[in-house]
Write a protein that holds these residues in place. Structure first.
Motif, PDB file in Angstrom:
ATOM      1  N   ASP A  19     -11.524 -20.841 -11.247  1.00  0.00           N
ATOM      2  CA  ASP A  19     -12.472 -22.153 -10.788  1.00  0.00           C
ATOM      3  C   ASP A  19     -11.679 -23.585 -10.866  1.00  0.00           C
ATOM      4  N   ARG A  20     -11.235 -23.516 -11.747  1.00  0.00           N
ATOM      5  CA  ARG A  20     -10.192 -24.663 -12.263  1.00  0.00           C
ATOM      6  C   ARG A  20      -9.254 -25.034 -11.021  1.00  0.00           C
ATOM      7  N   LEU A  21      -8.547 -23.992 -10.787  1.00  0.00           N
ATOM      8  CA  LEU A  21      -7.383 -23.860  -9.942  1.00  0.00           C
ATOM      9  C   LEU A  21      -7.779 -24.498  -8.398  1.00  0.00           C
ATOM     10  N   LEU A  22      -8.794 -23.680  -8.116  1.00  0.00           N
ATOM     11  CA  LEU A  22      -9.531 -23.731  -6.778  1.00  0.00           C
ATOM     12  C   LEU A  22      -9.926 -25.068  -6.671  1.00  0.00           C
ATOM     13  N   PHE A  23     -10.454 -25.893  -7.676  1.00  0.00           N
ATOM     14  CA  PHE A  23     -11.042 -27.209  -7.668  1.00  0.00           C
ATOM     15  C   PHE A  23      -9.706 -27.922  -7.430  1.00  0.00           C
ATOM     16  N   GLU A  24      -8.759 -27.956  -8.325  1.00  0.00           N
ATOM     17  CA  GLU A  24      -7.479 -28.764  -8.229  1.00  0.00           C
ATOM     18  C   GLU A  24      -6.940 -28.504  -6.826  1.00  0.00           C
ATOM     19  N   LEU A  25      -6.811 -27.377  -6.196  1.00  0.00           N
ATOM     20  CA  LEU A  25      -5.976 -27.293  -4.902  1.00  0.00           C
ATOM     21  C   LEU A  25      -6.821 -27.977  -3.986  1.00  0.00           C
ATOM     22  N   SER A  26      -8.070 -28.055  -3.869  1.00  0.00           N
ATOM     23  CA  SER A  26      -8.774 -28.480  -2.945  1.00  0.00           C
ATOM     24  C   SER A  26      -8.956 -30.045  -2.936  1.00  0.00           C
ATOM     25  N   GLY A  27      -8.338 -30.675  -4.084  1.00  0.00           N
ATOM     26  CA  GLY A  27      -8.457 -32.215  -3.825  1.00  0.00           C
ATOM     27  C   GLY A  27      -7.394 -32.867  -4.132  1.00  0.00           C
ATOM     28  N   LYS A  28      -7.865 -34.193  -4.949  1.00  0.00           N
ATOM     29  CA  LYS A  28      -6.805 -35.056  -5.292  1.00  0.00           C
ATOM     30  C   LYS A  28      -5.954 -34.540  -6.502  1.00  0.00           C
ATOM     31  N   LYS A  29      -6.390 -33.458  -7.088  1.00  0.00           N
ATOM     32  CA  LYS A  29      -5.583 -32.935  -8.346  1.00  0.00           C
ATOM     33  C   LYS A  29      -4.761 -31.818  -7.817  1.00  0.00           C
TER      34      LYS A  29
END
Length: 131
Positions: A19-29
């Motif tokens: 979940d964290r990696l998906l969040f990071e890959l999809s945005g500013k991070k």
């Protein structure tokens, strides 16, 4: 976010990190997410998917391995360098663009993945995943 990225995360990344990696890959991070593969790749990877790893995996060796696994010709690149990131290219082009460029990069070819860590000295550590 590209389907290739979602598929990579779901197939090859530890459940508790997905979940964290998906969040990071999809945005500013995004850069931070890719950076995780510079030095701590095994903290992220589902280690049961590793078929080869080491800093002795040179491009010719990896090419031989791809023939064993019938890797698709088209690949997707996730790379720290923005000019290489999010590109669909042939496997040969992916090798030329990514391998040995110094920073973390991931070549996703459906169920076959090549991860290259950041190059500190010598040949960078590489992982070949299948699953």
């Amino acid at each position: 976010m590209e389907e290739a990225e979602k598929s990579f995360v779901k197939r090859f990344i530890k459940k508790e990190k997905q979940d964290r990696l998906l969040f990071e890959l999809s945005g500013k991070k995004r850069q931070h997410g890719i950076e995780r593969f510079c030095h701590n790749a095994e903290d992220m990877i589902d280690t049961e998917r590793i078929v080869y790893s080491g800093n002795n995996l040179l491009p010719d060796e990896i090419l031989k391995i791809t023939k064993q696994y019938k890797v698709p010709e088209s690949c997707y690149i996730i790379a720290y360098q923005k000019e290489l990131d999010k590109k669909y290219v042939s496997l040969a082009d992916a090798f030329n663009l990514v391998l040995g460029n110094g920073m973390a990069a991931i070549i996703v070819c459906d169920n076959f993945v090549i991860i290259e860590t950041e190059q500190c000295f010598g040949t960078p550590f590489r992982y070949i995943l299948h699953g």
